[in-house]
Motif scaffolding. Structure first.
Motif, PDB file in Angstrom:
ATOM      1  N   GLY A 186       0.994  -1.197   0.198  1.00  0.00           N
ATOM      2  CA  GLY A 186      -0.142   0.005   0.074  1.00  0.00           C
ATOM      3  C   GLY A 186       0.287   1.173  -0.033  1.00  0.00           C
ATOM      4  N   ARG A 187       0.241   2.452  -0.155  1.00  0.00           N
ATOM      5  CA  ARG A 187       0.903   3.765  -0.030  1.00  0.00           C
ATOM      6  C   ARG A 187       0.465   4.840   1.068  1.00  0.00           C
ATOM      7  NH1 ARG A 187      -1.383   7.104  -3.333  1.00  0.00           N
ATOM      8  NH2 ARG A 187      -2.906   6.317  -4.453  1.00  0.00           N
ATOM      9  N   ASN A 188       0.874   5.783   1.772  1.00  0.00           N
ATOM     10  CA  ASN A 188      -0.225   6.437   2.449  1.00  0.00           C
ATOM     11  C   ASN A 188      -0.995   6.949   2.218  1.00  0.00           C
ATOM     12  OD1 ASN A 188       1.410   7.671   1.312  1.00  0.00           O
ATOM     13  ND2 ASN A 188       1.795   9.221   2.572  1.00  0.00           N
ATOM     14  N   LYS A 189      -1.981   6.621   3.379  1.00  0.00           N
ATOM     15  CA  LYS A 189      -3.438   6.859   2.819  1.00  0.00           C
ATOM     16  C   LYS A 189      -3.283   8.422   3.242  1.00  0.00           C
ATOM     17  CE  LYS A 189      -7.325   5.375   4.997  1.00  0.00           C
ATOM     18  NZ  LYS A 189      -8.259   3.770   5.807  1.00  0.00           N
ATOM     19  N   TYR A 190      -3.035   8.818   4.302  1.00  0.00           N
ATOM     20  CA  TYR A 190      -3.031  10.524   4.838  1.00  0.00           C
ATOM     21  C   TYR A 190      -1.742  11.149   4.915  1.00  0.00           C
ATOM     22  CZ  TYR A 190      -6.423   7.629   7.630  1.00  0.00           C
ATOM     23  OH  TYR A 190      -7.628   7.149   8.047  1.00  0.00           O
ATOM     24  N   VAL A 191      -2.021  12.207   5.056  1.00  0.00           N
ATOM     25  CA  VAL A 191      -0.844  13.369   4.455  1.00  0.00           C
ATOM     26  C   VAL A 191       0.231  13.489   5.874  1.00  0.00           C
ATOM     27  CG1 VAL A 191      -0.144  16.139   4.299  1.00  0.00           C
ATOM     28  CG2 VAL A 191      -2.324  14.895   3.715  1.00  0.00           C
ATOM     29  N   PHE A 192       1.004  13.213   5.293  1.00  0.00           N
ATOM     30  CA  PHE A 192       2.417  12.776   5.273  1.00  0.00           C
ATOM     31  C   PHE A 192       3.486  14.310   5.563  1.00  0.00           C
ATOM     32  CE2 PHE A 192       6.274   9.988   6.647  1.00  0.00           C
ATOM     33  CZ  PHE A 192       7.075  10.554   7.798  1.00  0.00           C
ATOM     34  N   ARG A 193       3.174  15.268   6.430  1.00  0.00           N
ATOM     35  CA  ARG A 193       4.179  15.872   6.893  1.00  0.00           C
ATOM     36  C   ARG A 193       4.869  16.130   7.872  1.00  0.00           C
ATOM     37  NH1 ARG A 193      -0.136  20.335   8.699  1.00  0.00           N
ATOM     38  NH2 ARG A 193      -0.927  18.869   9.585  1.00  0.00           N
ATOM     39  N   GLU A 194       5.400  17.430   7.733  1.00  0.00           N
ATOM     40  CA  GLU A 194       6.318  17.573   9.026  1.00  0.00           C
ATOM     41  C   GLU A 194       6.203  19.084   9.472  1.00  0.00           C
ATOM     42  OE1 GLU A 194       9.268  16.889  11.506  1.00  0.00           O
ATOM     43  OE2 GLU A 194       9.336  18.751  10.753  1.00  0.00           O
ATOM     44  N   PRO A 195       5.953  19.275  10.339  1.00  0.00           N
ATOM     45  CA  PRO A 195       5.660  20.748  11.471  1.00  0.00           C
ATOM     46  C   PRO A 195       6.353  21.335  10.899  1.00  0.00           C
ATOM     47  CG  PRO A 195       5.108  18.185  12.830  1.00  0.00           C
ATOM     48  CD  PRO A 195       6.489  17.960  11.577  1.00  0.00           C
ATOM     49  N   SER A 196       7.900  21.134  10.924  1.00  0.00           N
ATOM     50  CA  SER A 196       8.904  22.111  10.726  1.00  0.00           C
ATOM     51  C   SER A 196       8.568  22.793   8.588  1.00  0.00           C
ATOM     52  CB  SER A 196      10.394  21.551  10.950  1.00  0.00           C
ATOM     53  OG  SER A 196      10.693  20.643   9.914  1.00  0.00           O
ATOM     54  N   SER A 197       7.534  21.882   8.087  1.00  0.00           N
ATOM     55  CA  SER A 197       7.189  21.692   6.760  1.00  0.00           C
ATOM     56  C   SER A 197       8.356  21.912   5.744  1.00  0.00           C
ATOM     57  CB  SER A 197       7.005  23.448   6.350  1.00  0.00           C
ATOM     58  OG  SER A 197       8.111  24.262   5.674  1.00  0.00           O
ATOM     59  N   SER A 198       9.355  21.183   6.128  1.00  0.00           N
ATOM     60  CA  SER A 198      10.867  20.653   5.078  1.00  0.00           C
ATOM     61  C   SER A 198      10.984  19.245   5.967  1.00  0.00           C
ATOM     62  CB  SER A 198      11.873  21.476   5.435  1.00  0.00           C
ATOM     63  OG  SER A 198      12.457  21.037   4.261  1.00  0.00           O
ATOM     64  N   PHE A 199      11.410  18.475   4.720  1.00  0.00           N
ATOM     65  CA  PHE A 199      12.345  16.954   5.735  1.00  0.00           C
ATOM     66  C   PHE A 199      13.255  17.091   5.707  1.00  0.00           C
ATOM     67  CE2 PHE A 199       7.826  14.622   4.919  1.00  0.00           C
ATOM     68  CZ  PHE A 199       7.678  13.742   5.987  1.00  0.00           C
ATOM     69  N   LYS A 200      13.929  18.064   4.892  1.00  0.00           N
ATOM     70  CA  LYS A 200      15.702  18.314   4.862  1.00  0.00           C
ATOM     71  C   LYS A 200      15.574  18.283   5.893  1.00  0.00           C
ATOM     72  CE  LYS A 200      18.416  20.692   2.501  1.00  0.00           C
ATOM     73  NZ  LYS A 200      19.226  22.080   2.165  1.00  0.00           N
ATOM     74  N   ASN A 201      17.193  17.037   6.286  1.00  0.00           N
ATOM     75  CA  ASN A 201      17.730  17.049   7.856  1.00  0.00           C
ATOM     76  C   ASN A 201      16.727  16.260   8.717  1.00  0.00           C
ATOM     77  OD1 ASN A 201      20.498  18.591   6.712  1.00  0.00           O
ATOM     78  ND2 ASN A 201      19.298  20.749   7.226  1.00  0.00           N
ATOM     79  N   ILE A 202      16.245  15.755   8.400  1.00  0.00           N
ATOM     80  CA  ILE A 202      15.210  14.856   9.485  1.00  0.00           C
ATOM     81  C   ILE A 202      15.930  13.830   9.005  1.00  0.00           C
ATOM     82  CG2 ILE A 202      12.895  13.935   9.854  1.00  0.00           C
ATOM     83  CD1 ILE A 202      13.042  17.028  10.341  1.00  0.00           C
ATOM     84  N   PRO A 203      16.475  13.174  10.487  1.00  0.00           N
ATOM     85  CA  PRO A 203      16.518  11.975  10.674  1.00  0.00           C
ATOM     86  C   PRO A 203      15.607  10.577  10.364  1.00  0.00           C
ATOM     87  CG  PRO A 203      16.507  13.148  12.727  1.00  0.00           C
ATOM     88  CD  PRO A 203      15.784  13.551  12.360  1.00  0.00           C
TER      89      PRO A 203
END
Lengths: 243, 177
Positions: free
Chosen positions: B122-139
């Protein structure tokens, strides 16, 4: 506004049940019809229930028992109400929530919870919420609490300036996003302008489940006459009770 | 003492007491079913694309798209007091500021024992976002499959059925336009 609305809740009734073991002699002719073994009584051959006569009977007893008896019965009734309230508030103290038992009022958590189901809540002060927990929350501006499942948790975060999210020094700070199982999208539209739920908005988390029982309170809300009839009847019974 | 009123009172008291005892016994019986099934979960691909935030048209926001394979036999979780299973797949990661995030990206309700042996790509049903708005430098994030057993009467229980062996890193954000 979304068409499938939030699962709404009402508090369950606060009063306990009064002791209602009362014998009404005029009802005895029916026992003959149902053929229970029955010792003969002076009322046995009474043809039908004579309501005015019955009330006259009751009034006579009331007059015979006197004013003190009436006062005693009022006291009894008050103590039943008070102990119900005490149990409710004591439960609230133990579980740390303002309403430990709630009734589901709408269908946004179907097929998990239906209208009329009874939910038991706790709100442990030093425990974080997790995704998948079913929470009851109340945001400022909304008059009815909502029960929905946690979709996102952000531990150690709080709302900073200009609605940004910043790390919080308080470890119990937590931002939550919820969604009803029966809704397609999350609850942001229900938050009355907020973007995240905070711990202070959460009333409790669902720990236990009992189906259907809450329908009594829904019926009493939908038909207020039923509520008054029930309360009036209980009060009358308590007053004319003999033993 | 043998009036019909007293009889009705006694019978209804007996009925409601035995009903409550029966429901209590059923609720307690759930504690004796201690199945803890485990399955497999792996993430086949993650992509990150920029887009507009839901509320603020001018604000840019990264969105992650996760494809995953999950297989687990959850039939042992069904006993006589299981109304349904609520399965949910969540991403767990701690961002550089120390905020621990747990985001549900997919869920499924299983209502019958016959459907509880799941094998889903499957793939994600719900929106996957980072609260800081960017996935850059996220572990890198761990992905877990958890379940909530919902009873006919009694206590709700939770458990974890699968977890990715290694944390999965977020790729660079790619603008398609």
């Amino acid at each position: 506004m979304r068409e499938s609305d939030a699962t709404l809740l009402s508090r369950s009734p606060k009063d306990g049940r009064g002791a209602s073991e009362t014998c009404i002699h005029s009802l005895q002719p029916f026992t003959a019809i149902l053929s229970f073994p029955q010792p003969p009584s002076p009322y046995f051959c009474q043809p039908s229930i004579d309501w005015p006569a019955m009330f006259a009977d009751e009034l006579k007893t009331l007059r015979r028992l006197g004013f003190r008896h009436v006062l005693l019965q009022i006291l009894n009734f008050a103590s039943v109400l008070a102990s119900g309230l005490m149990i409710w508030k004591g439960l609230g103290l133990i579980t740390n929530t303002e309403s430990p038992i709630v009734v589901v009022l709408s269908g946004s958590m179907e097929p998990a919870f239906y209208r009329g189901d009874l939910l038991f809540l706790t709100n442990p002060a030093n425990e974080k919420y997790h995704t998948g927990d079913i929470t009851v929350y109340k945001v400022p501006g909304a008059d009815i609490p909502i029960v929905h499942r946690v979709l996102e948790t952000h531990d150690g975060a709080k709302i900073g300036r200009r609605a940004s999210i910043v790390a919080s020094p308080l470890s119990q700070d937590q931002l939550l996003l919820t969604k009803g199982d029966n809704n397609y999208i999350d609850d942001i539209e229900l938050y009355q302008g907020l973007e995240w739920l905070e711990r202070k908005h959460i009333v409790g988390k669902v720990r236990g489940f009992l189906p259907y029982i809450g329908y009594v309170t829904i019926a009493m809300n939908d038909f207020p006459q039923l509520k008054y009839a029930l309360l009036g009847g209980l009060g009358l019974l308590a007053l004319i009770q003999r033993e | 003492m043998h009036s019909i009123y007293a009889r009705i009172n006694n019978i209804s008291a007996l009925l409601s007491t035995s009903l409550m005892c029966l429901l209590g016994a059923i609720a307690v019986s759930s504690y004796f079913f201690t199945a803890d099934p485990k399955g497999l979960l792996d993430v086949s691909s993650i992509q990150v694309f920029p887009g507009n935030a839901r509320r603020y048209v001018n604000k840019n926001q990264d969105f992650a798209f996760v494809n995953f394979n999950v297989s687990a036999d959850l039939t042992p979780l069904f006993n006589w007091n299981t109304k349904q299973l609520f399965l949910y797949l969540s991403a767990e990661y701690t961002n550089p500021q120390g905020i621990r995030n747990d985001v549900v990206i997919w869920d499924k309700i299983v209502r019958r024992k016959e459907d509880a042996n799941i094998d889903i790509a499957g793939r994600n049903k719900y929106v996957f976002r980072e609260p800081s708005s960017s996935f850059k430098n996220i572990p890198p994030a761990h992905y877990t499959l958890k379940y909530n057993v919902m009873p006919y009467v009694g206590v709700l229980t939770y458990g974890e059925a699968a977890r990715t062996k290694e944390p999965v890193a977020f790729p660079e954000s790619r603008d398609l336009s």
